[in-house]
Scaffold this motif. Structure first.
Motif, PDB file in Angstrom:
ATOM      1  N   LEU A 365       0.820  -1.209   0.000  1.00  0.00           N
ATOM      2  CA  LEU A 365       0.000   0.000   0.000  1.00  0.00           C
ATOM      3  C   LEU A 365       0.857   1.264   0.000  1.00  0.00           C
ATOM      4  O   LEU A 365       0.448   2.302  -0.525  1.00  0.00           O
ATOM      5  N   SER A 366       2.051   1.166   0.554  1.00  0.00           N
ATOM      6  CA  SER A 366       2.936   2.335   0.595  1.00  0.00           C
ATOM      7  C   SER A 366       3.429   2.731  -0.796  1.00  0.00           C
ATOM      8  O   SER A 366       3.860   3.867  -1.008  1.00  0.00           O
ATOM      9  N   THR A 368       1.524   2.234  -3.731  1.00  0.00           N
ATOM     10  CA  THR A 368       0.439   2.446  -4.685  1.00  0.00           C
ATOM     11  C   THR A 368      -0.780   2.998  -3.970  1.00  0.00           C
ATOM     12  O   THR A 368      -0.853   2.975  -2.740  1.00  0.00           O
ATOM     13  N   HIS A 369      -1.757   3.471  -4.738  1.00  0.00           N
ATOM     14  CA  HIS A 369      -2.972   4.029  -4.144  1.00  0.00           C
ATOM     15  C   HIS A 369      -4.101   3.004  -4.085  1.00  0.00           C
ATOM     16  O   HIS A 369      -5.101   3.223  -3.400  1.00  0.00           O
ATOM     17  N   GLU A 370      -3.938   1.891  -4.785  1.00  0.00           N
ATOM     18  CA  GLU A 370      -5.050   0.932  -4.840  1.00  0.00           C
ATOM     19  C   GLU A 370      -4.511  -0.484  -5.017  1.00  0.00           C
ATOM     20  O   GLU A 370      -3.680  -0.726  -5.892  1.00  0.00           O
ATOM     21  N   ILE A 443      -7.362   5.688   4.646  1.00  0.00           N
ATOM     22  CA  ILE A 443      -7.283   4.329   4.098  1.00  0.00           C
ATOM     23  C   ILE A 443      -8.704   3.760   4.098  1.00  0.00           C
ATOM     24  O   ILE A 443      -9.375   3.741   5.133  1.00  0.00           O
ATOM     25  N   SER A 460      -7.435   9.169  -1.117  1.00  0.00           N
ATOM     26  CA  SER A 460      -7.456   7.999  -0.236  1.00  0.00           C
ATOM     27  C   SER A 460      -6.724   6.820  -0.860  1.00  0.00           C
ATOM     28  O   SER A 460      -6.705   6.631  -2.077  1.00  0.00           O
ATOM     29  N   LYS A 461      -6.120   6.001   0.010  1.00  0.00           N
ATOM     30  CA  LYS A 461      -5.570   4.711  -0.425  1.00  0.00           C
ATOM     31  C   LYS A 461      -6.662   3.661  -0.217  1.00  0.00           C
ATOM     32  O   LYS A 461      -7.329   3.651   0.819  1.00  0.00           O
TER      33      LYS A 461
END
Length: 468
Positions: A365-366, A368-370, A443, A460-461
């Motif tokens: 997750l760090s 990328t956003h999705e 998140i 948002s992630k």
């Protein structure tokens, strides 16, 4: 691997009988006080004069007892009061872990294997030698506590399959009755000796699904026992029936839901499938009210050993429908699912792997956003996994300073969650939404049931959790 003694104190208090008056009565623990897979303890009330030289320890609320004197499955209990403990037990007092999380660890197969002995007993040395499968961080402590609570509640809440169904249908509101001949399409009965045909022996002992795995595809057929000694032997099942290929012998009756009729009277075609309708009807037939109605359709002669479900009568019976059939099905299956103690036991065994997966998700997750993660359905539902991941993130350093949100599968799932489970999450810094809401959060975890538009902030992630 972590040493067991880093998170607990073993036998923290010895019992001094001289500190108590002769009139004092005590709660004492015996080997009969503990049972396999049950954390509760049945105490023995005794007088001071009945104490023995073996009664050398005391325990208090929140301690855990391990019986040293049995084989194979090590008996474990959670103490809920001050009590006297003989030296055939080991008292564990949690230090850097909650009682429920400690109990969860002790019930995992990795630690049960360390406590197993071919001899009739183990020793304090064996308990001290236990090695933990992973370090106990605050986040893991909280997730393990939740898992343990679910498992214990499932063990203690023994509402039967029949009670769950009966309570749901007894509380139905805004119902209207329709004849079964309008709702179902009846297949012809053929006498056959084909060994490939399904018969009564193929029915599940409890539940309604025939398939080895959950049925998700259309179309489906409903199978009913047609010949039976009495109505209590009645069973119903649902099976995937593409191209109308499923064949049954003369002991079963095969029907299909007349979905077009139900759509014509107002049910939404996009929301209600033949599987939802089939489940509703199957659960109703298995309810006490449904069985009492079906009782009127049984026919027999003096020479018949079995009674037969007469189709002409069956077609004329009335079945209660309600505007939100999907909600009724979800309500029943939600209650059945959360009482599955064996499922939670498997999750506890898999907890070390699950925590590794959580860390992998956080690392990915760090960058990328999705991301999308697929869960093994033999262990978790997508929602279960999502809730534990949210709980883990909300209690992990750095991430616990961010706002964590969970989007549930649908508005219906959100309503059921709010009704049954939201109170358990009041102390967690996690927000819950339905897919229709305007969502906020740094998140956002999405419990993905099917593709649908979501109103998610661009910054948002997002973690999509779906089932394999």
């Amino acid at each position: 691997m972590l040493k067991f003694e880093t998170i607990i104190t073993i036998n923290p208090e010895r019992f001094d009988v001289n500190k108590f008056p002769n009139s004092k009565k005590f709660s004492k623990v015996t080997q009969a006080a503990l049972k396999p897979n049950d954390p509760t303890i049945q105490y023995l009330a005794i007088n001071k004069k009945d104490l023995t030289k073996r009664d050398i320890y005391t325990a208090q609320q929140g301690d855990i007892l391990i019986c040293l004197m049995n084989t194979k499955i090590r008996l474990i209990g959670i103490v809920d009061r001050f009590c006297i403990v003989p030296n055939t037990f080991c008292v564990l007092r949690p230090k850097s872990i909650s009682t429920n999380a400690l109990y969860a660890l002790l019930k995992t197969s990795s630690i049960q294997e360390q406590l197993y002995s071919e001899k009739k007993s183990i020793t304090l040395k064996d308990v001290k030698a236990i090695m933990l499968p992973h370090e106990i961080s605050p986040a893991k402590n909280i997730v393990l506590s939740s898992l343990s609570s679910n498992w214990q509640n499932a063990l203690l809440d023994r509402a039967s399959f029949q009670d769950i169904i009966d309570n749901t249908f007894n509380n139905l509101k805004h119902t209207f009755n329709l004849k079964l001949e309008n709702i179902l399409i009846f297949s012809d009965i053929t006498k056959t000796t084909d060994s490939n045909c399904l018969g009564k022996k193929d029915f599940p002992t409890e539940g309604i699904l025939f398939s080895d795995t959950e049925i998700t595809d259309e179309p489906t057929s409903i199978l009913l026992t047609r010949k039976l000694k009495d109505i209590q032997e009645f069973k119903v099942g649902i099976i995937h029936d593409e191209y109308n290929s499923v064949k049954v012998n003369q002991n079963l009756l095969k029907v299909n839901v007349n979905c077009e009729f139900l759509y014509e009277i107002g049910f939404d075609k996009d929301e209600y499938t033949s599987l939802i309708f089939s489940k509703y009807i199957a659960y109703y037939f298995l309810s006490t009210a449904g069985k009492n109605t079906l009782q009127q359709c049984l026919e027999s002669t003096e020479t018949d050993v079995l009674q037969t479900l007469k189709i002409s009568r069956l077609k004329q019976i009335l079945i209660p429908l309600c505007p939100n059939i999907r909600y009724v099905v979800e309500e029943i299956e939600n209650q059945i699912y959360w009482r599955d103690a064996e499922k939670y036991s498997k999750q506890l065994d898999h907890s070390a792997v699950m925590f590794e997966e959580f860390e992998t998700i956080i690392t990915n997750l760090s960058a990328t956003h999705e991301i999308t993660y697929t869960v093994p359905t033999e262990l978790y539902s997508a929602r279960e996994y999502s809730l534990m991941l949210a709980q883990y993130l909300a209690n992990t350093p750095l991430y616990n300073e961010l706002s964590i949100s969970v989007i549930l599968e649908s508005y219906l799932h959100y309503v059921i969650f709010e009704r049954h489970h939201a109170i358990k999450w009041e102390n967690e810094h996690i927000e819950f939404y339905s897919p229709n809401d305007s969502v906020e959060g740094d998140i956002i975890i999405v419990v993905k049931l099917f593709n649908q538009p979501l109103n998610i902030p661009r910054k948002s992630k997002v973690i999509f959790i779906e089932e394999r």
